[in-house]
Every structure is written in C-alpha cells, then in structure tokens.
Design a protein around this motif. Structure first.
Motif, PDB file in Angstrom:
ATOM      1  N   GLY A  78       0.833  -1.338  -0.009  1.00 48.01           N
ATOM      2  CA  GLY A  78      -0.069  -0.034  -0.017  1.00 48.01           C
ATOM      3  C   GLY A  78       0.879   1.091  -0.034  1.00 48.01           C
ATOM      4  O   GLY A  78       0.579   2.273  -0.614  1.00 48.01           O
ATOM      5  N   ALA A  79       2.067   1.364   0.770  1.00 45.55           N
ATOM      6  CA  ALA A  79       2.771   2.277   0.745  1.00 45.55           C
ATOM      7  C   ALA A  79       3.443   2.507  -0.623  1.00 45.55           C
ATOM      8  O   ALA A  79       3.602   3.869  -1.117  1.00 45.55           O
ATOM      9  N   GLU A  80       4.020   1.583  -1.106  1.00 52.41           N
ATOM     10  CA  GLU A  80       4.695   1.818  -2.622  1.00 52.41           C
ATOM     11  C   GLU A  80       3.515   2.183  -3.500  1.00 52.41           C
ATOM     12  O   GLU A  80       3.930   2.979  -4.308  1.00 52.41           O
ATOM     13  N   LEU A  81       2.470   1.767  -3.351  1.00 51.00           N
ATOM     14  CA  LEU A  81       1.254   2.040  -4.439  1.00 51.00           C
ATOM     15  C   LEU A  81       1.166   3.730  -4.238  1.00 51.00           C
ATOM     16  O   LEU A  81       1.061   4.376  -5.270  1.00 51.00           O
ATOM     17  N   LEU A  82       1.006   3.997  -2.847  1.00 54.83           N
ATOM     18  CA  LEU A  82       0.699   5.431  -2.577  1.00 54.83           C
ATOM     19  C   LEU A  82       1.915   6.292  -3.219  1.00 54.83           C
ATOM     20  O   LEU A  82       1.656   7.299  -3.714  1.00 54.83           O
ATOM     21  N   SER A  83       2.875   5.943  -3.042  1.00 53.87           N
ATOM     22  CA  SER A  83       4.183   6.663  -3.282  1.00 53.87           C
ATOM     23  C   SER A  83       4.360   6.894  -4.885  1.00 53.87           C
ATOM     24  O   SER A  83       4.653   7.726  -5.486  1.00 53.87           O
ATOM     25  N   ALA A  84       3.723   5.852  -5.679  1.00 59.75           N
ATOM     26  CA  ALA A  84       3.832   5.805  -7.157  1.00 59.75           C
ATOM     27  C   ALA A  84       2.603   6.594  -7.586  1.00 59.75           C
ATOM     28  O   ALA A  84       2.569   7.086  -8.809  1.00 59.75           O
ATOM     29  N   ALA A  85       1.246   6.283  -7.165  1.00 57.99           N
ATOM     30  CA  ALA A  85       0.139   6.596  -7.696  1.00 57.99           C
ATOM     31  C   ALA A  85      -0.982   7.302  -6.715  1.00 57.99           C
ATOM     32  O   ALA A  85      -1.826   7.534  -7.203  1.00 57.99           O
ATOM     33  N   GLY A  86      -0.417   7.662  -5.726  1.00 54.21           N
ATOM     34  CA  GLY A  86      -1.469   8.370  -4.696  1.00 54.21           C
ATOM     35  C   GLY A  86      -1.873   9.550  -4.982  1.00 54.21           C
ATOM     36  O   GLY A  86      -3.187   9.941  -4.793  1.00 54.21           O
ATOM     37  N   ALA A  87      -1.154  10.232  -6.009  1.00 54.92           N
ATOM     38  CA  ALA A  87      -1.572  11.478  -6.313  1.00 54.92           C
ATOM     39  C   ALA A  87      -2.870  11.550  -7.265  1.00 54.92           C
ATOM     40  O   ALA A  87      -3.468  12.544  -7.491  1.00 54.92           O
TER      41      ALA A  87
END
Length: 253
Positions: free
Chosen positions: A178-187
């Motif tokens: 989840g943290a990796e996903l948000l870093s890449a696509a959370g915007a």
C-alpha cells in the motif's frame, strides 16, 4: 454534525453508527431515499451505497469522493499484474475472450467474468457509452482492504482468502505494498478513499480495485480509524479541500 445512513444497514454500517455515536455525532437513519425536514444541508456526512448517495448527497450538500473511473486502468502493470482498460461498454461488446468486467464506481454492471462481450447487458438495458473496466482474468489468494487518508494507510483488514469472505488482520505485506502504491500513484486519488489489494495465485502483490470509503465495509479494520476516512470521504461540500474537488462524485441524477 450528523451521519446519514440508508434504510438497510450492513454490519459495517451498524458498527460505524455506534462508533459515530460514541464520538458525539448525531445519527439520521433514513427510512427511504427522501430527505426529511430537519436535516440541515452542509452539516452532514454519509455512509451508504451509490444509489442512496446519488439520491440525497446534493440536497444535503455532501461531497462524496471517489477515485477516477480509469484510475486502475492507468496504473503501471507492476501494480496490477494484468491488463486493465477503461472503455465504453459498446466497445466491450466486441470481446471474443473471457474477461472480468465491472462498473468503475458502482454496481450498475455486475462485476463478473464474462465468457465474451455478447454476455454483457445489451444496449436495450445499458447506454452503449457507459464506461466499464475490462481486465484479464486473475486469481487472488488473499485480499485486503486499505482505508487511505492523506496519502497513508490509516487502517485496513483482510477480507477474503481463496475467493471466500474471511475477515482478518492486515498483513505487513499489504501495508508495504500500500505504501509503495501510494508513493507511485497516490496523487491520482482523493484524500480519503479505499483501495483493495491482494496476493495473486503467482504470489505477486496487485491492486484489486478502488472503492469509495463512504460505500465500503470495514471488516476487521479499526472502526474509529475507518470512520475517519468515511467522514472525510463524504462530508460537507463547504469543508472540501481544493485538491479533492476533482474527485467529487456527480450526484442528484
């Protein structure tokens, strides 16, 4: 502030209702889809399904947040492990292979594996321009629900194993992914949203789908922290942050 609930309550809705009461919120459990006198617009939050939200949110000046319809389709393949396209259902009628097809942000098109495009609801039942998500068929061993707030995993829960409902604790792997996903696509997401993730049958982590927090069950998530996300995800429009304005669901339809 008041938490507005629909006529039929799920187990999660009942849990969030009691959590909201302990926090000091008023509860308005409506008997139908009509907004009664006495509910003050601009002072309400919502936890309900999309149909109820569409019926009452505009009248109550609630701004329900949702992910862009094509968010999963725009994710890098390293986060999906499959091809996902956002297309009009009229285009999906041309499918000549099995595919998983669903509506992006509601249940108007049943989320199923369809043998081919001819098995989808036809143009007599659905506007051919209706957007659907079409993805390769993939199997998940374990699935988790992540309640996201301000770009972080706020709480979460396992909800399925082997395709069957089996709520349980959130794993360290789900938190890391989840943290990796948000870093890449959370915007590309609103400040309050739910994203389901899981481990595929090959052992890889992948996104399942994004869901509106205000329409999501919390399973074994911390109810207080889940409520934080629900309240932000469907609250008074006057309190809406500038960044979230692009993610407000169009209601009153």
């Amino acid at each position: 502030m008041t938490l507005v609930l629909p006529p039929r309550l799920t187990a999660s809705a009942r849990l969030l209702r009691e959590t909201a009461r302990r926090r000091g919120l008023r509860i308005a459990h409506l008997p139908g889809f009509d907004v009664p006198e006495g509910l003050r617009p601009g002072a309400c939050h919502l936890h309900a399904g999309p149909s109820f939200a569409d019926a009452v949110a505009s009248t109550l000046d609630i701004a329900p947040l949702e992910a862009p319809a094509d968010w999963t389709a725009r994710l890098p393949r390293e986060f999906t492990r499959r091809d996902i396209r956002a297309v009009p259902i009229g285009e999906a009628y041309g499918l000549r292979r099995p595919a998983f097809v669903k509506s992006p942000n509601d249940k108007s098109i049943a989320a199923l594996v369809y043998a081919d495009g001819s098995r989808l609801p036809g143009p007599d039942a659905v506007d051919p321009g209706t957007l659907v998500l079409v993805s390769d068929v993939i199997l998940f061993r374990t699935e988790y629900r992540l309640f996201l707030l301000d770009g972080r995993v706020h709480t979460g829960s396992r909800y399925a194993e082997g395709g069957r409902l089996r709520p349980g604790p959130l794993s360290a792997g789900a938190l890391t992914f989840g943290a990796e996903l948000l870093s890449a696509a959370g915007a590309g997401l609103p400040s309050a949203i739910v994203v389901d993730v899981g481990v595929t049958d090959t052992g890889a982590w992948a996104v399942v789908e994004a869901n509106a927090a205000w329409a999501s069950g919390c399973y074994h998530s911390d109810p207080g922290r889940a409520l934080d996300v629900v309240l932000r995800g469907a609250g008074p429009a006057v309190e809406l942050g500038e960044r979230d304005r692009a993610f407000v669901r169009v209601t009153g339809r």
